[in-house]
Design a protein around this motif. Structure first.
Motif: not given
Length: 250
Positions: A194-221
């Motif tokens: 997953m990526w956050s788009d900030v002013d046209g720049e894609m910032i990494n939030m972390g990977t999403l393993p589909t075998d997990s119920e809930l994944v905590t990712l990095k918050y991007i302002e």
């Protein structure tokens, strides 16, 4: 009451858990009946709560029953083994050869005790694991049931047909939780990221393993959108744009 206020104040979560007043319940039910997108958000949230409760419920293995039975019966076993020990000790005074039988029984008792101790340790580890998983599930439930949380549904495109993920964003606590269970499974050498788009720049939030119920990712302002791509296993330092499978505008 508009949809934005219902989402921002967490009224859908409170309605789902039966914590709303009669007046607010009527308002939310009316909004759900009139707004298809709001109803879709509610259906996803309701399904997530139900699935999390079902999937986190763990049925103890048959081994646990056997271990508990052995633990309860062990005092009786040791008590029974003392009688042959006493008899053998008396007979040994007259018949020296019977000492070999006594020694064999003693070895069996030692082996049984060692096995029971090992099984008890294993059972304790299983109980500790269940308690840890329960605490984790409880914390996740509290996080997504927070009134400050905004649920966002990311529907898959042709690369992830019928797939979807749900992101729970809390701008106040700067926390992002994502349920990727609805995304199609990938080969072992691929992963969702997953990526956050900030002013046209894609910032990494972390990977999403589909075998997990809930994944905590990095918050991007100041993120303008959330985007999911397919990347090599372990993640990538930049998004593969042609492998975009889903996005949602914030």
């Amino acid at each position: 009451m508009d949809k934005k206020r219902i989402l921002e104040e967490g009224l859908l979560e409170l309605y789902l858990t039966g914590e709303l007043s009669e007046d607010l319940t009527a308002i939310v039910e009316k909004a759900l009946g009139e707004d298809k997108e709001l109803k879709a958000h509610f259906d996803v949230l309701e399904a997530d709560f139900e699935r999390m409760g079902i999937e986190q419920a763990i049925t103890p293995p048959n081994l646990v029953k056997t271990q508990l039975k052995n633990a309860l019966e062990q005092p009786g076993i040791r008590k029974i083994n003392w009688l042959p020990l006493s008899i053998a000790a008396t007979v040994a005074l007259l018949f020296g050869l019977s000492s070999f039988w006594l020694y064999g029984k003693w070895q069996d008792a030692e082996s049984s005790l060692s096995t029971l101790q090992s099984q008890t340790s294993q059972l304790r580890r299983q109980v500790d694991k269940l308690e840890s998983e329960f605490r984790l599930t409880s914390n996740h439930f509290k996080s997504i049931n927070n009134p400050d949380v905004i649920p966002l549904v990311l529907y898959g495109n042709q690369k992830a047909s019928n797939g979807k993920a749900v992101a729970y964003v809390n701008h106040k606590s700067q926390q992002v939780l994502v349920n990727p269970k609805g995304l199609p499974a990938l080969p072992k050498d691929k992963t969702y990221q997953m990526w956050s788009d900030v002013d046209g720049e894609m910032i990494n939030m972390g990977t999403l393993p589909t075998d997990s119920e809930l994944v905590t990712l990095k918050y991007i302002e100041d993120a303008e959108s959330l985007n999911i791509t397919i990347e090599p296993a372990g993640g990538n330092d930049h998004p593969t744009v042609e492998e975009l499978v889903s996005y949602v505008i914030l």
